[in-house]
Design an enzyme around this catalytic site. Structure first.
Site, PDB file in Angstrom:
ATOM      1  N   SER A 193      -0.686 -23.072 -35.255  1.00  0.00           N
ATOM      2  CA  SER A 193      -1.646 -24.046 -34.749  1.00  0.00           C
ATOM      3  C   SER A 193      -2.670 -24.334 -35.829  1.00  0.00           C
ATOM      4  O   SER A 193      -3.161 -23.409 -36.486  1.00  0.00           O
ATOM      5  CB  SER A 193      -2.346 -23.501 -33.503  1.00  0.00           C
ATOM      6  OG  SER A 193      -3.252 -24.454 -32.968  1.00  0.00           O
ATOM      7  N   HIS A 250      -4.913 -32.360 -35.709  1.00  0.00           N
ATOM      8  CA  HIS A 250      -4.474 -31.167 -34.984  1.00  0.00           C
ATOM      9  C   HIS A 250      -2.955 -31.145 -34.984  1.00  0.00           C
ATOM     10  O   HIS A 250      -2.312 -32.196 -34.891  1.00  0.00           O
ATOM     11  CB  HIS A 250      -4.987 -31.192 -33.539  1.00  0.00           C
ATOM     12  CG  HIS A 250      -4.199 -30.320 -32.611  1.00  0.00           C
ATOM     13  ND1 HIS A 250      -3.218 -30.826 -31.771  1.00  0.00           N
ATOM     14  CD2 HIS A 250      -4.216 -28.972 -32.398  1.00  0.00           C
ATOM     15  CE1 HIS A 250      -2.681 -29.839 -31.076  1.00  0.00           C
ATOM     16  NE2 HIS A 250      -3.261 -28.714 -31.430  1.00  0.00           N
ATOM     17  N   ASN A 264       0.545 -28.356 -33.786  1.00  0.00           N
ATOM     18  CA  ASN A 264       0.971 -27.085 -33.203  1.00  0.00           C
ATOM     19  C   ASN A 264       2.481 -27.132 -33.011  1.00  0.00           C
ATOM     20  O   ASN A 264       3.018 -28.137 -32.541  1.00  0.00           O
ATOM     21  CB  ASN A 264       0.261 -26.856 -31.856  1.00  0.00           C
ATOM     22  CG  ASN A 264       0.822 -25.661 -31.107  1.00  0.00           C
ATOM     23  OD1 ASN A 264       1.666 -25.808 -30.230  1.00  0.00           O
ATOM     24  ND2 ASN A 264       0.361 -24.489 -31.455  1.00  0.00           N
ATOM     25  N   ARG A 279       5.533 -24.377 -31.540  1.00  0.00           N
ATOM     26  CA  ARG A 279       5.601 -23.074 -30.880  1.00  0.00           C
ATOM     27  C   ARG A 279       6.964 -22.857 -30.214  1.00  0.00           C
ATOM     28  O   ARG A 279       7.717 -23.792 -29.938  1.00  0.00           O
ATOM     29  CB  ARG A 279       4.491 -22.959 -29.839  1.00  0.00           C
ATOM     30  CG  ARG A 279       4.535 -24.047 -28.784  1.00  0.00           C
ATOM     31  CD  ARG A 279       3.290 -24.057 -27.918  1.00  0.00           C
ATOM     32  NE  ARG A 279       3.359 -25.127 -26.924  1.00  0.00           N
ATOM     33  CZ  ARG A 279       2.976 -26.387 -27.155  1.00  0.00           C
ATOM     34  NH1 ARG A 279       2.500 -26.728 -28.337  1.00  0.00           N
ATOM     35  NH2 ARG A 279       3.071 -27.299 -26.208  1.00  0.00           N
ATOM     36  N   GLY A 323      -5.426 -13.539 -25.845  1.00  0.00           N
ATOM     37  CA  GLY A 323      -5.352 -13.846 -27.260  1.00  0.00           C
ATOM     38  C   GLY A 323      -6.676 -13.567 -27.942  1.00  0.00           C
ATOM     39  O   GLY A 323      -7.685 -13.244 -27.300  1.00  0.00           O
ATOM     40  N   ARG A 324      -6.675 -13.668 -29.245  1.00  0.00           N
ATOM     41  CA  ARG A 324      -7.888 -13.380 -30.013  1.00  0.00           C
ATOM     42  C   ARG A 324      -8.837 -14.564 -29.927  1.00  0.00           C
ATOM     43  O   ARG A 324      -8.511 -15.669 -30.352  1.00  0.00           O
ATOM     44  CB  ARG A 324      -7.523 -13.098 -31.463  1.00  0.00           C
ATOM     45  CG  ARG A 324      -8.708 -12.723 -32.340  1.00  0.00           C
ATOM     46  CD  ARG A 324      -8.212 -12.270 -33.705  1.00  0.00           C
ATOM     47  NE  ARG A 324      -9.321 -11.879 -34.555  1.00  0.00           N
ATOM     48  CZ  ARG A 324      -9.922 -12.699 -35.423  1.00  0.00           C
ATOM     49  NH1 ARG A 324      -9.517 -13.947 -35.562  1.00  0.00           N
ATOM     50  NH2 ARG A 324     -10.916 -12.263 -36.181  1.00  0.00           N
ATOM     51  N   SER A 343      -9.639 -16.793 -32.977  1.00  0.00           N
ATOM     52  CA  SER A 343      -8.536 -17.649 -33.398  1.00  0.00           C
ATOM     53  C   SER A 343      -8.348 -18.817 -32.431  1.00  0.00           C
ATOM     54  O   SER A 343      -8.067 -19.937 -32.844  1.00  0.00           O
ATOM     55  CB  SER A 343      -7.246 -16.829 -33.504  1.00  0.00           C
ATOM     56  OG  SER A 343      -7.386 -15.805 -34.465  1.00  0.00           O
TER      57      SER A 343
END
Length: 301
Positions: free
Chosen positions: A88, A102, A104, A106, A259-260, A263
């Protein structure tokens, strides 16, 4: 497939960050490795206060383990394990005449209690958010997207362009976040497409990213701008933040899977303004952008 795709995004992250450092010329990406206690982790790379990019991130992650409760409800299962990985990126340039971008890409798998794959799919896309609209930039970005799609199926570009316009829509503002691009999700194996063919398509789109964006950056990064231009950029960045925090599935997925947080929220720009009931001047370049955002346009045929 999960090993193959994760190797792909590891390499793509290296390629993209290297090219972005080259075009910025002043700042480098700082790397941050992190682990998720339930399983997995990631490699976050952030660039800040450069000559071209005010803030940006190009992150990869893979997370796995037991499905969190929110995802069990979403998929209608009582239990199960999953694997997800992706790249991402979000780039916020300094110059208001250079658009934010942007992207991404996945991959997701879910397993039964014996470890067999019960479902798998790809998703992703890329989209452009200008603050001042240059038609030729929009045409270039969409042309690269279309050419990449057309190598696989002539129906892909119009379908995924339409999906992008619908997805990146700030419903509470009744306007698009930007001028779109591509958005696709749940690309599964079908009688027409094997999972390998889905992989080939998604990697084609990922490989086309730099071609879609860097020429625009090079053409606009040295245009002089005023404080008024910067104010407008920051007002529009506010709409970007609103979308990401209210509507974006990727942000919500990250939060629901523990998730973090650094990030997940690296997509947010460093400086933003919210003005009460801000209306651009009539017949201005700012109003031109607003009119396009209210009615998504077909940039290429």
């Amino acid at each position: 497939m999960k090993v193959q795709f994760y190797k792909y995004i590891e390499n793509l992250q290296d390629i993209i960050t290297s090219k972005l450092e080259e075009i910025d010329g002043a700042a480098n990406f700082k790397e941050d490795l992190w682990k998720r206690k339930e399983g997995g982790g990631g490699r976050t790379r952030v660039i800040e206060n450069g000559a071209v990019f005010e803030k940006g991130g190009v992150n990869i992650s893979k997370v796995f383990g037991e499905l969190p409760e929110a995802l069990r409800k979403q998929f209608g299962v009582k239990e199960g394990n999953f694997f997800a990985c992706g790249l991402s990126l979000v780039l916020h340039p300094i110059n208001p005449f250079v658009p934010t971008v942007h992207a991404n890409w996945r991959y997701f798998e879910m397993y039964d209690d014996k470890g067999n794959i019960v479902t798998q799919w790809f998703g992703g896309g890329q989209d452009l958010t200008p603050y001042y609209l240059f038609d030729e930039d929009a045409v270039h970005f969409h042309t690269v997207c279309k050419n990449a799609c057309d190598k696989h199926d002539l129906e892909f570009y119009p379908k995924f362009k339409k999906t992008c316009d619908e997805y990146f829509w700030n419903t509470h503002r009744n306007e698009a976040r930007g001028i779109g691009g591509l958005f696709f999700d749940y690309l599964k194996e079908t009688p027409k497409y094997s999972i390998k063919e889905r992989f080939n398509f998604v990697t084609e789109i990922g490989d086309s990213f730099l071609e879609s964006y860097l020429p625009i950056v090079n053409n606009r990064k040295n245009i002089s701008f005023t404080k008024e231009h910067k104010n407008w950029q920051e007002i529009r960045r506010g709409r970007y933040v609103e979308f990401n925090l209210v509507h974006d599935r990727g942000t919500l997925f990250g939060l629901k899977t523990n998730g973090r947080i650094e990030s997940i929220l690296m997509s947010l720009p460093p400086t933003v303004q919210w003005h009460y009931n801000h209306v651009p001047e009539k017949d201005s370049e700012e109003e031109k952008l607003i009119k396009i955002l209210a009615n998504p346009k077909e940039w290429v045929s």
